[in-house]
Write a protein that holds these residues in place. Structure first.
Motif, PDB file in Angstrom:
ATOM      1  N   SER A   1      27.778 -57.126 -10.541  1.00  0.00           N
ATOM      2  CA  SER A   1      28.095 -56.738  -9.247  1.00  0.00           C
ATOM      3  C   SER A   1      28.612 -55.483  -9.215  1.00  0.00           C
TER       4      SER A   1
ATOM      5  N   ASN B   1      27.364 -52.503  -9.944  1.00  0.00           N
ATOM      6  CA  ASN B   1      26.376 -51.356 -10.112  1.00  0.00           C
ATOM      7  C   ASN B   1      26.709 -50.131  -9.324  1.00  0.00           C
TER       8      ASN B   1
ATOM      9  N   VAL C   1      31.125 -52.421  -0.474  1.00  0.00           N
ATOM     10  CA  VAL C   1      30.287 -53.161  -1.296  1.00  0.00           C
ATOM     11  C   VAL C   1      30.491 -54.632  -1.012  1.00  0.00           C
TER      12      VAL C   1
ATOM     13  N   GLU D   1      25.957 -59.865  -3.432  1.00  0.00           N
ATOM     14  CA  GLU D   1      25.289 -59.363  -4.511  1.00  0.00           C
ATOM     15  C   GLU D   1      25.048 -60.446  -5.443  1.00  0.00           C
TER      16      GLU D   1
ATOM     17  N   CYS E   1      22.481 -63.095  -4.303  1.00  0.00           N
ATOM     18  CA  CYS E   1      21.326 -62.474  -4.659  1.00  0.00           C
ATOM     19  C   CYS E   1      20.821 -62.719  -6.099  1.00  0.00           C
ATOM     20  N   ASN E   2      21.492 -62.027  -6.920  1.00  0.00           N
ATOM     21  CA  ASN E   2      21.236 -62.184  -8.341  1.00  0.00           C
ATOM     22  C   ASN E   2      20.938 -63.524  -8.903  1.00  0.00           C
TER      23      ASN E   2
ATOM     24  N   ASP F   1      18.839 -52.138  -7.567  1.00  0.00           N
ATOM     25  CA  ASP F   1      18.239 -51.877  -6.185  1.00  0.00           C
ATOM     26  C   ASP F   1      18.424 -50.296  -6.036  1.00  0.00           C
TER      27      ASP F   1
ATOM     28  N   SER G   1      13.122 -50.826  -6.282  1.00  0.00           N
ATOM     29  CA  SER G   1      14.132 -51.286  -7.509  1.00  0.00           C
ATOM     30  C   SER G   1      13.355 -50.954  -8.560  1.00  0.00           C
TER      31      SER G   1
END
Length: 233
Positions: free
Chosen positions: A6, A8, A135, A140, A143-144, A159, A165
């Motif tokens: 998370s 990124n 953020v 996130e 979603c992962n 992404d 991506s």
């Protein structure tokens, strides 16, 4: 699910400074501090909770950590936080404190403020008071997890935007024994192959067209999400 996936945004802060301040040392704030510290940056962590400050210092998650109330502009000024180019506001679960802190930073002229939001409304309010980037680490992470459960062949993903991506995937079984040239990934799938990796995670960047792929290897591809899904299907 590791929080590291998370983070990124850390690779895209667009900042040449080696100093960062992290306000809020909960789970997310500690993860941000620890990762920046591991990457060699000088990190100042702050929190209103003395126990969290002590934990960060004892576990060496930041070069410096102090207790302060970030809703008080004078406390931020005396700590020198207004002098930082980038400040991460990691107070996601306390909406009022998060918004006031972000406002304090932007009114003091901090160039780049990254703020954690727990909901979409929270995020919109942060943008209204000047947050340069918002953020959503919980969203996130969710979603992962969904991707990991439904796409087990996807080892990692980044992404670029909502439609494109970079993904690391296991080489599909039907690709086993074929060369990169034979697969024609660009013409058949619209994807660019960036790297291939062996089982020991040693990656070869820009592999040659005559490189043969085997089951169990990994491949890193760049492209539109719809084309990546076509490859996975």
């Amino acid at each position: 699910m590791s929080l590291r996936r998370s983070l990124n945004f850390l690779g895209n802060l667009g900042n040449t400074s080696h100093q960062f301040a992290v306000i809020g040392l909960g789970r997310f704030g500690r993860a941000v501090s620890s990762e920046l510290h591991r990457m060699g940056y000088d990190v100042l962590g702050t929190d209103i909770d003395e126990k969290l400050v002590a934990q960060v210092l004892s576990q060496r998650m930041a070069a410096h950590a102090i207790q302060l109330d970030s809703t008080e502009p004078l406390a931020l000024k005396e700590a020198g936080i207004f002098e930082f180019d980038t400040v991460i506001v990691a107070i996601g679960n306390y909406l009022q404190q998060s918004i006031i802190t972000t406002l304090n930073l932007k009114e003091a002229g901090v160039p780049h403020v990254v703020a954690k939001a727990s909901t979409e409304i929270h995020g919109k309010l942060l943008e209204r008071v000047g947050a340069d980037r918002v953020v959503y680490p919980e969203a996130e992470a969710g979603c992962n997890l969904a991707r990991a459960l439904t796409r087990p062949s996807v080892l990692d993903n980044f992404d670029l935007d909502p439609e494109h991506s970079i993904v690391e995937v296991l080489v599909p079984e039907e690709f086993h024994g074929n060369t990169i040239a034979e697969l024609q990934l660009r013409s058949r799938y619209g994807l660019t192959l960036l790297a291939i990796g062996s089982e020991d995670k040693h990656f070869q960047i820009n592999p040659l067209p005559n490189q043969r792929l085997d089951k169990g290897m990994a491949m890193v591809v760049l492209g539109a999400n719809k084309d990546i899904n076509k490859l996975l299907d």
